[in-house]
Design a protein around this motif. Structure first.
Motif, PDB file in Angstrom:
ATOM      1  N   VAL A  22      41.302  61.995  27.861  1.00 46.13           N
ATOM      2  CA  VAL A  22      41.788  60.631  27.645  1.00 46.13           C
ATOM      3  C   VAL A  22      40.605  59.697  27.379  1.00 46.13           C
ATOM      4  N   VAL A  23      39.552  59.812  28.166  1.00 44.44           N
ATOM      5  CA  VAL A  23      38.349  58.993  27.967  1.00 44.44           C
ATOM      6  C   VAL A  23      37.787  59.220  26.561  1.00 44.44           C
ATOM      7  N   ALA A  24      37.800  60.463  26.103  1.00 41.39           N
ATOM      8  CA  ALA A  24      37.307  60.777  24.754  1.00 41.39           C
ATOM      9  C   ALA A  24      38.166  60.097  23.686  1.00 41.39           C
ATOM     10  N   GLU A  25      39.491  60.098  23.858  1.00 42.66           N
ATOM     11  CA  GLU A  25      40.379  59.437  22.894  1.00 42.66           C
ATOM     12  C   GLU A  25      40.163  57.926  22.903  1.00 42.66           C
ATOM     13  N   GLN A  26      40.003  57.346  24.083  1.00 45.82           N
ATOM     14  CA  GLN A  26      39.735  55.909  24.172  1.00 45.82           C
ATOM     15  C   GLN A  26      38.423  55.558  23.473  1.00 45.82           C
ATOM     16  N   ALA A  27      37.410  56.393  23.634  1.00 44.44           N
ATOM     17  CA  ALA A  27      36.113  56.158  22.982  1.00 44.44           C
ATOM     18  C   ALA A  27      36.259  56.236  21.463  1.00 44.44           C
ATOM     19  N   ARG A  28      37.070  57.169  20.978  1.00 45.42           N
ATOM     20  CA  ARG A  28      37.313  57.265  19.532  1.00 45.42           C
ATOM     21  C   ARG A  28      37.935  55.977  19.004  1.00 45.42           C
ATOM     22  N   ILE A  29      38.906  55.446  19.726  1.00 43.20           N
ATOM     23  CA  ILE A  29      39.557  54.206  19.302  1.00 43.20           C
ATOM     24  C   ILE A  29      38.573  53.047  19.384  1.00 43.20           C
ATOM     25  N   ASP A  30      37.758  53.001  20.424  1.00 40.34           N
ATOM     26  CA  ASP A  30      36.764  51.930  20.557  1.00 40.34           C
ATOM     27  C   ASP A  30      35.783  51.921  19.389  1.00 40.34           C
ATOM     28  N   ARG A  31      35.471  53.091  18.845  1.00 40.42           N
ATOM     29  CA  ARG A  31      34.528  53.186  17.719  1.00 40.42           C
ATOM     30  C   ARG A  31      35.194  52.935  16.365  1.00 40.42           C
ATOM     31  N   ALA A  32      36.505  52.958  16.315  1.00 44.15           N
ATOM     32  CA  ALA A  32      37.225  52.889  15.042  1.00 44.15           C
ATOM     33  C   ALA A  32      37.337  51.464  14.521  1.00 44.15           C
ATOM     34  N   ASP A  33      37.411  51.376  13.185  1.00 43.22           N
ATOM     35  CA  ASP A  33      37.675  50.088  12.553  1.00 43.22           C
ATOM     36  C   ASP A  33      39.151  49.728  12.655  1.00 43.22           C
ATOM     37  N   ALA A  34      40.003  50.748  12.681  1.00 45.28           N
ATOM     38  CA  ALA A  34      41.447  50.538  12.758  1.00 45.28           C
ATOM     39  C   ALA A  34      42.089  51.822  13.269  1.00 45.28           C
ATOM     40  N   VAL A  72      49.486  40.266  33.073  1.00 45.01           N
ATOM     41  CA  VAL A  72      48.920  41.243  32.138  1.00 45.01           C
ATOM     42  C   VAL A  72      47.838  40.573  31.288  1.00 45.01           C
ATOM     43  N   GLN A  73      46.686  41.221  31.230  1.00 49.51           N
ATOM     44  CA  GLN A  73      45.603  40.798  30.339  1.00 49.51           C
ATOM     45  C   GLN A  73      45.514  41.829  29.224  1.00 49.51           C
ATOM     46  N   LYS A  74      45.648  41.374  28.002  1.00 48.62           N
ATOM     47  CA  LYS A  74      45.632  42.255  26.842  1.00 48.62           C
ATOM     48  C   LYS A  74      44.185  42.537  26.457  1.00 48.62           C
ATOM     49  N   LYS A  75      43.791  43.813  26.468  1.00 43.00           N
ATOM     50  CA  LYS A  75      42.393  44.172  26.259  1.00 43.00           C
ATOM     51  C   LYS A  75      42.069  44.734  24.877  1.00 43.00           C
ATOM     52  N   LEU A  76      43.064  44.904  24.021  1.00 40.24           N
ATOM     53  CA  LEU A  76      42.803  45.509  22.722  1.00 40.24           C
ATOM     54  C   LEU A  76      42.965  44.515  21.569  1.00 40.24           C
ATOM     55  N   ARG A  77      42.598  43.278  21.803  1.00 40.58           N
ATOM     56  CA  ARG A  77      42.748  42.239  20.769  1.00 40.58           C
ATOM     57  C   ARG A  77      41.905  42.524  19.530  1.00 40.58           C
ATOM     58  N   HIS A  78      40.881  43.329  19.665  1.00 38.64           N
ATOM     59  CA  HIS A  78      40.010  43.689  18.537  1.00 38.64           C
ATOM     60  C   HIS A  78      40.610  44.777  17.641  1.00 38.64           C
ATOM     61  N   LEU A  79      41.640  45.450  18.104  1.00 41.06           N
ATOM     62  CA  LEU A  79      42.172  46.617  17.411  1.00 41.06           C
ATOM     63  C   LEU A  79      43.211  46.235  16.357  1.00 41.06           C
ATOM     64  N   HIS A  80      43.008  46.734  15.135  1.00 43.75           N
ATOM     65  CA  HIS A  80      43.981  46.570  14.056  1.00 43.75           C
ATOM     66  C   HIS A  80      44.726  47.888  13.879  1.00 43.75           C
ATOM     67  N   VAL A  81      46.045  47.790  13.784  1.00 45.45           N
ATOM     68  CA  VAL A  81      46.900  48.980  13.752  1.00 45.45           C
ATOM     69  C   VAL A  81      47.724  48.990  12.465  1.00 45.45           C
ATOM     70  N   HIS A  82      47.879  50.187  11.924  1.00 42.73           N
ATOM     71  CA  HIS A  82      48.725  50.407  10.753  1.00 42.73           C
ATOM     72  C   HIS A  82      49.697  51.532  11.111  1.00 42.73           C
ATOM     73  N   VAL A  83      50.993  51.255  10.997  1.00 42.82           N
ATOM     74  CA  VAL A  83      52.034  52.219  11.349  1.00 42.82           C
ATOM     75  C   VAL A  83      52.796  52.598  10.081  1.00 42.82           C
ATOM     76  N   LEU A  84      52.794  53.892   9.766  1.00 41.68           N
ATOM     77  CA  LEU A  84      53.536  54.424   8.635  1.00 41.68           C
ATOM     78  C   LEU A  84      54.462  55.508   9.175  1.00 41.68           C
ATOM     79  N   ALA A  85      55.748  55.201   9.215  1.00 45.64           N
ATOM     80  CA  ALA A  85      56.727  56.137   9.774  1.00 45.64           C
ATOM     81  C   ALA A  85      57.577  56.702   8.643  1.00 45.64           C
ATOM     82  N   LEU A  86      57.616  58.018   8.554  1.00 45.04           N
ATOM     83  CA  LEU A  86      58.301  58.709   7.471  1.00 45.04           C
ATOM     84  C   LEU A  86      59.669  59.194   7.947  1.00 45.04           C
ATOM     85  N   GLY A  87      60.728  58.727   7.284  1.00 42.51           N
ATOM     86  CA  GLY A  87      62.082  59.090   7.687  1.00 42.51           C
ATOM     87  C   GLY A  87      62.852  59.760   6.576  1.00 42.51           C
ATOM     88  N   ALA A  88      63.758  60.657   6.945  1.00 41.17           N
ATOM     89  CA  ALA A  88      64.553  61.388   5.955  1.00 41.17           C
ATOM     90  C   ALA A  88      65.767  60.590   5.494  1.00 41.17           C
TER      91      ALA A  88
END
Length: 155
Positions: A22-34, A72-88
């Protein structure tokens, strides 16, 4: 690993240190542009593997901060998210059943806004089994190219 274990429960209840994966995944997101989530829609939602990842990674202390006596304090204000959901199913089926609104409520608002992340793209790529695959690939490519174009302009 999407399984919510005893260790994950301790993180939620006592703010224990998350497991190493989990720490590794969080670090990946922290390093990401989006963060880009591209996934098939299973039973009107994201696949269980993806939901398990969200449940384990977006935890109190990293994505948010809250306690019994604190809001609640929101800590991911720096994170930009793109959601692409594929449906049949086609758009009329999603409209009839209110899925577009449900997706926005559950994913865009319920997960990312709750953590302070900004959802810049939230797209339902529908009717994927009727020959629209090329159009969906074009849309995904356009979103991806847009990420890098914004970086070039900002940089």
């Amino acid at each position: 690993d999407p399984r919510y274990t005893v260790a994950d429960h301790r993180v939620h209840r006592t703010r224990a240190t998350p497991p190493a994966d989990v720490v590794a995944e969080q670090a990946r997101i922290d390093r990401a542009d989006a963060l880009v989530l591209a996934f098939p829609i299973y039973w009107w939602s994201m696949p269980a593997l993806l939901k398990g990842w969200v449940d384990r990674v977006f935890v109190n202390g990293w994505a948010i901060d809250y306690g019994p006596d604190t809001p609640v304090q929101k800590k991911l204000r720096h994170l930009h998210v793109h959601v692409l959901a594929l449906g049949a199913a086609d758009e009329s089926a999603f409209d009839r059943h209110g899925y577009a609104k449900a997706m926005n409520t559950q994913i865009d608002y319920g997960i990312f806004d709750y953590c302070g992340a900004r959802v810049l793209t939230s797209e339902l790529l529908l009717d994927s089994e009727s020959g629209t695959a090329q159009a969906h690939l074009h849309k995904a490519r356009t979103v991806g190219q847009g990420l890098f174009e914004r970086e070039a302009v900002a940089g």
